[in-house]
Design a protein around this motif. Structure first.
Motif, PDB file in Angstrom:
ATOM      1  N   ARG A   2     -14.908  -1.868   1.359  1.00  0.00           N
ATOM      2  CA  ARG A   2     -14.939  -0.716   2.260  1.00  0.00           C
ATOM      3  C   ARG A   2     -14.797   0.572   1.478  1.00  0.00           C
ATOM      4  O   ARG A   2     -15.459   1.555   1.746  1.00  0.00           O
ATOM      5  CB  ARG A   2     -13.823  -0.822   3.294  1.00  0.00           C
ATOM      6  CG  ARG A   2     -14.039   0.130   4.458  1.00  0.00           C
ATOM      7  CD  ARG A   2     -12.888   0.149   5.372  1.00  0.00           C
ATOM      8  NE  ARG A   2     -12.009   1.182   4.864  1.00  0.00           N
ATOM      9  CZ  ARG A   2     -10.769   1.339   5.225  1.00  0.00           C
ATOM     10  NH1 ARG A   2     -10.213   0.533   6.058  1.00  0.00           N
ATOM     11  NH2 ARG A   2     -10.049   2.310   4.732  1.00  0.00           N
ATOM     12  N   ASP A   3     -13.935   0.577   0.485  1.00  0.00           N
ATOM     13  CA  ASP A   3     -13.735   1.754  -0.369  1.00  0.00           C
ATOM     14  C   ASP A   3     -15.024   2.141  -1.068  1.00  0.00           C
ATOM     15  O   ASP A   3     -15.363   3.302  -1.180  1.00  0.00           O
ATOM     16  CB  ASP A   3     -12.666   1.438  -1.420  1.00  0.00           C
ATOM     17  CG  ASP A   3     -11.483   2.375  -1.328  1.00  0.00           C
ATOM     18  OD1 ASP A   3     -11.410   3.153  -0.371  1.00  0.00           O
ATOM     19  OD2 ASP A   3     -10.636   2.304  -2.236  1.00  0.00           O
ATOM     20  N   LEU A  15     -11.002  -4.636   1.560  1.00  0.00           N
ATOM     21  CA  LEU A  15     -10.571  -3.244   1.389  1.00  0.00           C
ATOM     22  C   LEU A  15     -11.329  -2.584   0.239  1.00  0.00           C
ATOM     23  O   LEU A  15     -11.739  -1.439   0.342  1.00  0.00           O
ATOM     24  CB  LEU A  15      -9.063  -3.183   1.116  1.00  0.00           C
ATOM     25  CG  LEU A  15      -8.146  -3.431   2.290  1.00  0.00           C
ATOM     26  CD1 LEU A  15      -6.707  -3.516   1.817  1.00  0.00           C
ATOM     27  CD2 LEU A  15      -8.306  -2.358   3.340  1.00  0.00           C
ATOM     28  N   LEU A  37       0.873  -1.174   0.000  1.00  0.00           N
ATOM     29  CA  LEU A  37       0.000   0.000   0.000  1.00  0.00           C
ATOM     30  C   LEU A  37       0.906   1.217   0.000  1.00  0.00           C
ATOM     31  O   LEU A  37       1.773   1.346   0.855  1.00  0.00           O
ATOM     32  CB  LEU A  37      -0.905   0.013   1.235  1.00  0.00           C
ATOM     33  CG  LEU A  37      -1.758  -1.232   1.447  1.00  0.00           C
ATOM     34  CD1 LEU A  37      -2.465  -1.172   2.791  1.00  0.00           C
ATOM     35  CD2 LEU A  37      -2.768  -1.368   0.328  1.00  0.00           C
ATOM     36  N   VAL A  96      -2.496   0.266  -4.594  1.00  0.00           N
ATOM     37  CA  VAL A  96      -2.457  -1.073  -4.015  1.00  0.00           C
ATOM     38  C   VAL A  96      -1.840  -2.007  -5.048  1.00  0.00           C
ATOM     39  O   VAL A  96      -2.291  -2.060  -6.187  1.00  0.00           O
ATOM     40  CB  VAL A  96      -3.877  -1.565  -3.641  1.00  0.00           C
ATOM     41  CG1 VAL A  96      -3.820  -2.973  -3.066  1.00  0.00           C
ATOM     42  CG2 VAL A  96      -4.537  -0.599  -2.667  1.00  0.00           C
TER      43      VAL A  96
END
Length: 129
Positions: free
Chosen positions: A124-125, A121, A79, A89
């Motif tokens: 969530r984004d 991830l 990251l 990423v």
């Protein structure tokens, strides 16, 4: 050569690899727009991470630390800050994941855990937007 991913993929190592690629492709860079240059640098960082990870794996195998057949899997997630608030990423899998078709892949336990983490991830984004 270090076999520690944190050392191998340090900012200095990745930066040197990207600088080498930029120098080798300088004639192309000079003809690119600013956006194209930024995209090229991100692409080269991904390539550098993949190459340095493969080099680390080969070094470990040469030292007898991990046999080529039946070797433990590795998933490396990097990251990295990009710009003021962006995040790049990059994920590298060794050995490579097996494509089973229909969006399915097979890998080792560590690799599947990394994919699940990346999916979480990404989810969530999407909910943050």
């Amino acid at each position: 050569m270090s076999d520690e991913p944190a050392e191998l993929l340090s900012a200095a190592s990745l930066g040197a690899a990207v600088d080498a690629l930029a120098e080798r492709n300088r004639h192309h860079l000079e003809s690119m727009t600013e956006d194209e240059r930024a995209e090229a640098v991100l692409h080269w960082r991904e390539l550098a991470a993949a190459v340095l990870t493969a080099a680390s794996t080969a070094e470990r195998q040469a030292d007898g630390d991990a046999p080529a057949e039946g070797q433990p899997g590795r998933a490396l997630i990097v990251l990295e800050d990009v710009g003021d608030d962006g995040i790049a990423v990059q994920a590298t899998f060794d050995p490579e994941l097996q494509d089973l078709g229909n969006g399915e892949v097979a890998g080792t336990a560590a690799q599947i855990a990394a994919i699940e983490l990346l999916d979480a991830l990404g989810s969530r984004d999407e909910t943050d937007e």
